[in-house]
Design a protein around this motif. Structure first.
Motif, short mmCIF file in Angstrom:
data_model
loop_
_atom_site.label_atom_id
_atom_site.label_comp_id
_atom_site.label_asym_id
_atom_site.label_seq_id
_atom_site.Cartn_x
_atom_site.Cartn_y
_atom_site.Cartn_z
N VAL A 238 0.79 -1.24 -0.06
CA VAL A 238 -0.03 0.05 -0.13
C VAL A 238 0.82 1.33 -0.09
CG1 VAL A 238 -1.58 1.35 1.29
CG2 VAL A 238 -2.00 -1.16 1.24
N VAL A 239 1.79 1.41 1.01
CA VAL A 239 2.89 2.44 0.87
C VAL A 239 3.62 2.68 -0.35
CG1 VAL A 239 4.98 3.35 1.88
CG2 VAL A 239 3.48 1.86 3.47
N ASP A 240 4.01 1.64 -0.98
CA ASP A 240 4.74 1.84 -2.44
C ASP A 240 3.47 2.20 -3.54
OD1 ASP A 240 7.14 1.28 -1.29
OD2 ASP A 240 6.90 -1.01 -2.30
N TYR A 241 2.38 1.86 -3.33
CA TYR A 241 1.12 2.26 -4.23
C TYR A 241 0.95 3.71 -4.09
CZ TYR A 241 -3.27 2.77 -6.49
OH TYR A 241 -4.39 3.22 -7.08
N ASN A 246 1.03 9.11 -5.94
CA ASN A 246 1.26 10.53 -5.69
C ASN A 246 2.01 11.19 -7.09
OD1 ASN A 246 0.02 10.77 -3.50
ND2 ASN A 246 1.78 10.46 -2.07
N ARG A 247 2.93 10.55 -7.64
CA ARG A 247 3.79 10.97 -8.57
C ARG A 247 3.14 10.66 -10.05
NH1 ARG A 247 8.62 6.96 -7.56
NH2 ARG A 247 9.23 7.71 -9.68
N TYR A 248 2.27 9.74 -10.01
CA TYR A 248 1.87 9.36 -11.63
C TYR A 248 0.25 9.29 -11.01
CZ TYR A 248 6.55 8.13 -12.30
OH TYR A 248 7.92 8.23 -12.49
N GLU A 249 -0.65 10.47 -11.31
CA GLU A 249 -2.14 10.33 -10.74
C GLU A 249 -2.74 9.04 -11.49
OE1 GLU A 249 -3.94 14.10 -11.46
OE2 GLU A 249 -2.43 14.95 -10.06
N ASP A 250 -2.27 9.05 -13.00
CA ASP A 250 -3.13 7.90 -13.72
C ASP A 250 -2.70 6.64 -13.82
OD1 ASP A 250 -0.74 8.69 -15.02
OD2 ASP A 250 -1.59 8.60 -17.21
N PHE A 315 12.18 -0.86 -13.79
CA PHE A 315 12.74 -0.67 -12.42
C PHE A 315 13.50 0.86 -12.16
CE2 PHE A 315 15.90 -1.14 -9.23
CZ PHE A 315 15.06 -1.66 -8.18
N ASP A 316 14.14 0.89 -13.29
CA ASP A 316 14.86 2.37 -12.95
C ASP A 316 13.92 3.52 -12.86
OD1 ASP A 316 17.33 0.92 -13.28
OD2 ASP A 316 17.59 1.65 -15.41
N LYS A 317 12.56 3.50 -13.56
CA LYS A 317 11.82 4.73 -13.48
C LYS A 317 10.81 4.46 -12.33
CE LYS A 317 8.41 6.99 -16.33
NZ LYS A 317 9.14 8.43 -16.34
N PHE A 318 10.58 3.26 -11.95
CA PHE A 318 9.48 3.06 -10.82
C PHE A 318 9.69 2.34 -9.75
CE2 PHE A 318 6.92 3.10 -15.06
CZ PHE A 318 6.21 4.26 -14.89
#
Length: 338
Positions: A238-241, A246-250, A315-318
Protein backbone atom coordinates in the motif's frame (compact mmCIF):
# COMPACT_ATOMS: atom_id res chain seq x y z
CA UNK A 1 16.94 -35.63 -37.78
CA UNK A 2 15.95 -32.52 -35.74
CA UNK A 3 12.22 -31.74 -35.69
CA UNK A 4 10.95 -28.18 -36.08
CA UNK A 5 9.11 -26.59 -33.15
CA UNK A 6 8.07 -23.47 -35.07
CA UNK A 7 4.44 -24.53 -35.48
CA UNK A 8 4.28 -25.77 -31.88
CA UNK A 9 5.01 -22.43 -30.19
CA UNK A 10 2.79 -19.39 -30.64
CA UNK A 11 5.80 -17.06 -30.69
CA UNK A 12 6.75 -18.76 -33.95
CA UNK A 13 10.40 -19.16 -32.90
CA UNK A 14 12.48 -21.27 -35.27
CA UNK A 15 13.90 -23.93 -32.96
CA UNK A 16 14.08 -27.72 -33.12
CA UNK A 17 14.03 -30.73 -30.83
CA UNK A 18 15.75 -34.12 -31.05
CA UNK A 19 12.45 -36.02 -31.04
CA UNK A 20 8.73 -35.38 -30.76
CA UNK A 21 6.04 -37.68 -29.38
CA UNK A 22 2.35 -36.77 -29.59
CA UNK A 23 0.16 -38.56 -27.04
CA UNK A 24 -3.60 -38.79 -27.54
CA UNK A 25 -4.77 -40.58 -24.38
CA UNK A 26 -3.91 -40.54 -20.69
CA UNK A 27 -2.27 -43.98 -20.64
CA UNK A 28 0.11 -42.92 -23.44
CA UNK A 29 0.93 -39.71 -21.59
CA UNK A 30 1.76 -41.59 -18.39
CA UNK A 31 3.74 -44.34 -20.10
CA UNK A 32 5.78 -41.99 -22.30
CA UNK A 33 6.55 -39.47 -19.54
CA UNK A 34 7.60 -42.16 -17.08
CA UNK A 35 9.82 -43.91 -19.62
CA UNK A 36 11.64 -40.70 -20.56
CA UNK A 37 12.09 -39.73 -16.92
CA UNK A 38 13.44 -43.15 -15.93
CA UNK A 39 15.83 -43.05 -18.89
CA UNK A 40 17.00 -39.64 -17.61
CA UNK A 41 16.28 -38.01 -20.95
CA UNK A 42 15.60 -34.28 -21.23
CA UNK A 43 11.83 -33.97 -21.60
CA UNK A 44 9.44 -31.10 -22.23
CA UNK A 45 5.70 -31.57 -21.72
CA UNK A 46 4.06 -29.23 -24.23
CA UNK A 47 0.42 -28.22 -24.46
CA UNK A 48 -0.58 -25.38 -26.78
CA UNK A 49 2.88 -23.82 -26.86
CA UNK A 50 1.39 -20.49 -25.83
CA UNK A 51 3.46 -20.03 -22.67
CA UNK A 52 6.96 -20.93 -23.82
CA UNK A 53 9.90 -19.07 -25.36
CA UNK A 54 12.53 -21.29 -26.97
CA UNK A 55 16.02 -19.78 -26.82
CA UNK A 56 17.81 -22.79 -28.30
CA UNK A 57 17.19 -26.15 -29.94
CA UNK A 58 15.82 -28.52 -27.30
CA UNK A 59 18.21 -31.41 -26.80
CA UNK A 60 15.66 -33.98 -25.80
CA UNK A 61 12.11 -35.17 -26.39
CA UNK A 62 9.08 -32.92 -26.60
CA UNK A 63 5.87 -34.66 -25.50
CA UNK A 64 2.92 -32.96 -27.22
CA UNK A 65 -0.18 -33.48 -25.07
CA UNK A 66 -3.26 -33.99 -27.27
CA UNK A 67 -5.42 -35.97 -24.85
CA UNK A 68 -9.15 -35.27 -25.12
CA UNK A 69 -12.29 -35.88 -23.10
CA UNK A 70 -14.78 -34.05 -20.88
CA UNK A 71 -17.16 -35.72 -18.44
CA UNK A 72 -19.84 -33.94 -16.43
CA UNK A 73 -21.30 -35.06 -13.11
CA UNK A 74 -23.83 -32.98 -11.25
CA UNK A 75 -25.18 -32.82 -7.73
CA UNK A 76 -27.82 -30.53 -6.27
CA UNK A 77 -25.78 -27.33 -6.34
CA UNK A 78 -22.71 -28.00 -8.47
CA UNK A 79 -21.41 -29.33 -11.76
CA UNK A 80 -18.19 -31.34 -11.65
CA UNK A 81 -16.30 -31.33 -14.95
CA UNK A 82 -13.37 -33.70 -15.40
CA UNK A 83 -11.25 -32.62 -18.36
CA UNK A 84 -8.27 -34.29 -19.99
CA UNK A 85 -5.07 -32.24 -20.02
CA UNK A 86 -4.89 -31.79 -23.79
CA UNK A 87 -8.26 -30.09 -24.18
CA UNK A 88 -8.08 -26.50 -25.44
CA UNK A 89 -8.95 -24.02 -22.67
CA UNK A 90 -11.00 -21.57 -24.74
CA UNK A 91 -12.94 -24.41 -26.35
CA UNK A 92 -13.74 -25.65 -22.83
CA UNK A 93 -15.14 -22.21 -21.96
CA UNK A 94 -17.29 -22.29 -25.11
CA UNK A 95 -18.42 -25.85 -24.36
CA UNK A 96 -19.52 -24.84 -20.87
CA UNK A 97 -21.62 -22.00 -22.27
CA UNK A 98 -23.43 -24.40 -24.63
CA UNK A 99 -24.21 -26.60 -21.62
CA UNK A 100 -25.40 -23.58 -19.56
CA UNK A 101 -22.56 -24.13 -17.11
CA UNK A 102 -21.25 -20.71 -16.14
CA UNK A 103 -18.25 -19.23 -14.34
CA UNK A 104 -15.36 -19.58 -16.78
CA UNK A 105 -16.48 -16.85 -19.21
CA UNK A 106 -14.10 -14.19 -17.78
CA UNK A 107 -11.22 -16.45 -18.83
CA UNK A 108 -12.31 -16.75 -22.47
CA UNK A 109 -9.60 -16.67 -25.13
CA UNK A 110 -6.77 -17.46 -22.73
CA UNK A 111 -4.55 -19.56 -24.99
CA UNK A 112 -3.26 -23.00 -24.11
CA UNK A 113 -4.50 -26.31 -22.80
CA UNK A 114 -6.40 -27.30 -19.68
CA UNK A 115 -3.42 -29.18 -18.28
CA UNK A 116 -1.34 -26.01 -18.27
CA UNK A 117 -4.02 -23.93 -16.53
CA UNK A 118 -3.29 -24.98 -12.92
CA UNK A 119 0.49 -24.65 -13.30
CA UNK A 120 0.20 -20.93 -14.01
CA UNK A 121 -3.11 -20.49 -12.17
CA UNK A 122 -4.36 -18.66 -15.23
CA UNK A 123 -6.75 -15.78 -14.79
CA UNK A 124 -8.33 -12.75 -16.39
CA UNK A 125 -10.80 -9.96 -15.60
CA UNK A 126 -11.11 -10.74 -11.92
CA UNK A 127 -11.33 -14.55 -12.07
CA UNK A 128 -8.54 -17.07 -11.59
CA UNK A 129 -8.45 -20.80 -12.25
CA UNK A 130 -8.23 -21.73 -8.56
CA UNK A 131 -11.70 -20.23 -7.98
CA UNK A 132 -13.20 -23.35 -9.58
CA UNK A 133 -10.47 -25.96 -9.16
CA UNK A 134 -11.72 -29.03 -7.33
CA UNK A 135 -8.98 -31.58 -7.98
CA UNK A 136 -5.82 -32.04 -10.05
CA UNK A 137 -4.63 -35.47 -11.16
CA UNK A 138 -0.95 -35.76 -12.03
CA UNK A 139 1.81 -38.29 -12.57
CA UNK A 140 4.58 -37.83 -10.00
CA UNK A 141 7.66 -38.76 -11.96
CA UNK A 142 10.03 -39.60 -9.10
CA UNK A 143 7.59 -42.09 -7.55
CA UNK A 144 5.66 -43.21 -10.64
CA UNK A 145 2.40 -42.66 -8.74
CA UNK A 146 -0.79 -41.12 -10.09
CA UNK A 147 -1.62 -38.51 -7.47
CA UNK A 148 -4.68 -36.36 -6.74
CA UNK A 149 -4.39 -32.94 -5.09
CA UNK A 150 -7.31 -30.85 -3.89
CA UNK A 151 -7.43 -27.08 -4.28
CA UNK A 152 -5.59 -26.33 -1.05
CA UNK A 153 -2.79 -28.80 -1.75
CA UNK A 154 -2.07 -27.05 -5.05
CA UNK A 155 -0.92 -23.94 -3.13
CA UNK A 156 -2.31 -21.53 -5.70
CA UNK A 157 -1.17 -17.92 -5.80
CA UNK A 158 -1.08 -15.16 -8.37
CA UNK A 159 0.28 -16.98 -11.46
CA UNK A 160 1.69 -19.53 -9.03
CA UNK A 161 1.12 -23.09 -7.86
CA UNK A 162 2.98 -25.98 -6.29
CA UNK A 163 3.59 -27.23 -9.85
CA UNK A 164 5.91 -24.26 -10.42
CA UNK A 165 7.59 -24.70 -7.05
CA UNK A 166 8.11 -27.95 -5.10
CA UNK A 167 6.78 -30.13 -7.93
CA UNK A 168 8.52 -28.32 -10.76
CA UNK A 169 9.76 -30.90 -13.31
CA UNK A 170 8.29 -33.69 -11.18
CA UNK A 171 4.58 -33.52 -12.08
CA UNK A 172 2.83 -34.25 -15.37
CA UNK A 173 -0.78 -33.09 -15.12
CA UNK A 174 -3.10 -35.67 -16.66
CA UNK A 175 -6.58 -34.32 -15.90
CA UNK A 176 -8.36 -31.50 -14.10
CA UNK A 177 -11.67 -31.51 -12.23
CA UNK A 178 -13.55 -28.22 -11.92
CA UNK A 179 -16.41 -27.49 -9.52
CA UNK A 180 -18.83 -24.91 -10.90
CA UNK A 181 -21.87 -23.72 -8.91
CA UNK A 182 -25.28 -24.00 -10.54
CA UNK A 183 -26.14 -20.63 -9.03
CA UNK A 184 -24.05 -18.33 -11.20
CA UNK A 185 -22.63 -15.14 -9.75
CA UNK A 186 -21.14 -12.83 -12.41
CA UNK A 187 -17.79 -11.13 -11.79
CA UNK A 188 -18.05 -7.73 -13.47
CA UNK A 189 -16.02 -5.46 -11.20
CA UNK A 190 -12.88 -5.49 -13.31
CA UNK A 191 -11.86 -3.20 -16.18
CA UNK A 192 -14.12 -3.34 -19.25
CA UNK A 193 -16.78 -5.42 -17.49
CA UNK A 194 -17.64 -2.68 -15.00
CA UNK A 195 -20.34 -1.19 -17.21
CA UNK A 196 -22.47 -4.32 -16.74
CA UNK A 197 -25.21 -4.54 -14.14
CA UNK A 198 -24.46 -7.68 -12.11
CA UNK A 199 -28.18 -8.18 -11.53
CA UNK A 200 -29.01 -8.16 -15.23
CA UNK A 201 -25.98 -9.41 -17.19
CA UNK A 202 -25.78 -12.86 -18.81
CA UNK A 203 -22.76 -15.16 -19.01
CA UNK A 204 -22.89 -14.89 -22.79
CA UNK A 205 -22.62 -11.10 -22.58
CA UNK A 206 -19.58 -11.38 -20.31
CA UNK A 207 -18.02 -13.92 -22.68
CA UNK A 208 -18.69 -11.72 -25.72
CA UNK A 209 -17.25 -8.64 -24.03
CA UNK A 210 -14.09 -10.45 -22.90
CA UNK A 211 -13.59 -11.89 -26.39
CA UNK A 212 -14.09 -8.47 -27.99
CA UNK A 213 -11.64 -6.75 -25.64
CA UNK A 214 -8.98 -9.46 -25.95
CA UNK A 215 -9.25 -9.58 -29.74
CA UNK A 216 -8.99 -5.80 -29.97
CA UNK A 217 -6.01 -5.58 -27.60
CA UNK A 218 -4.03 -8.74 -28.29
CA UNK A 219 -2.51 -9.57 -31.69
CA UNK A 220 -3.43 -12.86 -33.38
CA UNK A 221 -0.38 -15.16 -32.97
CA UNK A 222 -1.03 -16.49 -36.48
CA UNK A 223 -0.26 -12.98 -37.74
CA UNK A 224 2.24 -11.73 -35.17
CA UNK A 225 3.84 -14.42 -33.02
CA UNK A 226 3.34 -13.83 -29.29
CA UNK A 227 2.56 -15.54 -25.99
CA UNK A 228 -0.10 -13.06 -24.87
CA UNK A 229 0.78 -11.10 -21.74
CA UNK A 230 4.54 -11.41 -21.32
CA UNK A 231 4.80 -10.03 -17.78
CA UNK A 232 2.89 -10.61 -14.58
CA UNK A 233 1.11 -7.62 -13.11
CA UNK A 234 3.38 -6.74 -10.17
CA UNK A 235 1.98 -6.63 -6.65
CA UNK A 236 3.23 -3.86 -4.35
CA UNK A 237 2.56 -2.67 -0.81
CA UNK A 238 0.00 0.00 0.00
CA UNK A 239 2.84 2.38 0.89
CA UNK A 240 4.60 1.83 -2.44
CA UNK A 241 1.33 2.15 -4.33
CA UNK A 242 0.46 5.51 -2.75
CA UNK A 243 4.01 6.74 -3.28
CA UNK A 244 3.74 5.94 -7.00
CA UNK A 245 0.18 7.29 -7.19
CA UNK A 246 1.36 10.63 -5.80
CA UNK A 247 3.89 10.86 -8.62
CA UNK A 248 1.72 9.42 -11.38
CA UNK A 249 -1.95 10.31 -11.02
CA UNK A 250 -3.09 8.00 -13.82
CA UNK A 251 -1.30 4.95 -12.40
CA UNK A 252 -3.48 1.85 -12.86
CA UNK A 253 -3.74 -0.40 -9.81
CA UNK A 254 -6.24 -2.75 -8.20
CA UNK A 255 -6.54 -3.24 -4.46
CA UNK A 256 -6.05 -6.84 -3.31
CA UNK A 257 -7.58 -8.60 -0.32
CA UNK A 258 -4.28 -8.55 1.62
CA UNK A 259 -3.79 -4.75 1.57
CA UNK A 260 -1.53 -4.87 -1.46
CA UNK A 261 -2.10 -3.40 -4.90
CA UNK A 262 -1.73 -5.12 -8.25
CA UNK A 263 -0.30 -2.71 -10.80
CA UNK A 264 -0.96 -2.91 -14.53
CA UNK A 265 2.35 -4.03 -16.04
CA UNK A 266 1.27 -2.73 -19.45
CA UNK A 267 0.81 0.76 -18.02
CA UNK A 268 4.29 0.68 -16.46
CA UNK A 269 5.90 -0.47 -19.72
CA UNK A 270 4.05 2.12 -21.80
CA UNK A 271 4.84 4.97 -19.41
CA UNK A 272 8.49 3.93 -19.37
CA UNK A 273 8.45 4.86 -23.05
CA UNK A 274 8.89 1.32 -24.32
CA UNK A 275 5.85 0.79 -26.53
CA UNK A 276 6.93 -0.18 -30.04
CA UNK A 277 10.67 -0.59 -29.34
CA UNK A 278 12.45 -3.62 -30.75
CA UNK A 279 15.62 -5.65 -30.49
CA UNK A 280 16.12 -7.44 -33.77
CA UNK A 281 12.86 -9.16 -34.69
CA UNK A 282 11.42 -8.97 -31.17
CA UNK A 283 9.30 -5.94 -30.33
CA UNK A 284 6.93 -4.44 -27.78
CA UNK A 285 3.55 -4.41 -29.50
CA UNK A 286 2.64 -0.92 -30.66
CA UNK A 287 -0.94 -1.15 -29.35
CA UNK A 288 -0.51 -3.28 -26.21
CA UNK A 289 2.69 -2.78 -24.26
CA UNK A 290 2.21 -5.94 -22.21
CA UNK A 291 2.67 -8.09 -25.33
CA UNK A 292 6.00 -8.87 -26.97
CA UNK A 293 5.75 -9.92 -30.61
CA UNK A 294 7.77 -11.65 -33.30
CA UNK A 295 8.09 -9.26 -36.25
CA UNK A 296 9.07 -12.15 -38.47
CA UNK A 297 12.55 -13.43 -37.73
CA UNK A 298 12.87 -13.01 -33.98
CA UNK A 299 15.08 -15.35 -31.99
CA UNK A 300 14.49 -16.45 -28.43
CA UNK A 301 17.66 -14.63 -27.40
CA UNK A 302 16.30 -11.38 -28.85
CA UNK A 303 13.04 -11.87 -26.95
CA UNK A 304 15.00 -12.36 -23.73
CA UNK A 305 17.23 -9.34 -24.41
CA UNK A 306 14.13 -7.23 -24.96
CA UNK A 307 12.48 -8.59 -21.80
CA UNK A 308 15.61 -7.85 -19.78
CA UNK A 309 15.73 -4.28 -21.15
CA UNK A 310 12.08 -3.76 -20.22
CA UNK A 311 12.60 -5.12 -16.70
CA UNK A 312 15.59 -2.82 -16.11
CA UNK A 313 13.95 0.28 -17.61
CA UNK A 314 10.75 -0.15 -15.60
CA UNK A 315 12.74 -0.73 -12.42
CA UNK A 316 14.88 2.37 -13.02
CA UNK A 317 11.77 4.54 -13.48
CA UNK A 318 9.31 3.06 -10.97
CA UNK A 319 11.41 0.86 -8.61
CA UNK A 320 9.05 -2.00 -9.50
CA UNK A 321 10.38 -5.37 -10.70
CA UNK A 322 8.53 -7.12 -13.52
CA UNK A 323 8.56 -10.89 -13.86
CA UNK A 324 8.03 -12.79 -17.12
CA UNK A 325 4.96 -15.03 -17.36
CA UNK A 326 6.11 -17.54 -20.01
CA UNK A 327 8.58 -20.35 -19.45
CA UNK A 328 11.98 -19.62 -20.99
CA UNK A 329 13.36 -22.87 -22.41
CA UNK A 330 17.03 -23.52 -23.01
CA UNK A 331 18.66 -26.53 -24.64
CA UNK A 332 17.84 -28.99 -21.83
CA UNK A 333 15.22 -27.26 -19.71
CA UNK A 334 13.83 -24.08 -18.22
CA UNK A 335 16.15 -21.15 -17.64
CA UNK A 336 15.92 -17.59 -16.31
CA UNK A 337 15.78 -14.52 -18.54
CA UNK A 338 19.40 -13.62 -19.12
Amino acid sequence: MPISLTSLNTFGLNQHCDSLVEVTNKDELIKTSLMLYQQQQSMLILGGGSNVVFTDDFQGTVVKVSTKGITINEVDDYYYLTIQAGENWHQLVEYCLTKHIYGLENMALIPGTVGAAPIQNIGAYGVEFNRFCHKIEFLQLDTGDLVHYDNQQCEFGYRESIFKQQLKNLAVITEVTLKLPKKWEPVVNYGPLQHFDAMDVTAQQVFDCVCHVRQSKLPDPKVLGNVGSFFKNPVVSVVDYHSLKNRYEDLVGYRQVDDHYKLAAGWLIEHAGLKGINIGGAAVHQDQALVLVNLGQATGDQVCQLAKHIIQTVFDKFAVTLQPEPRIMGSVGEIEVK
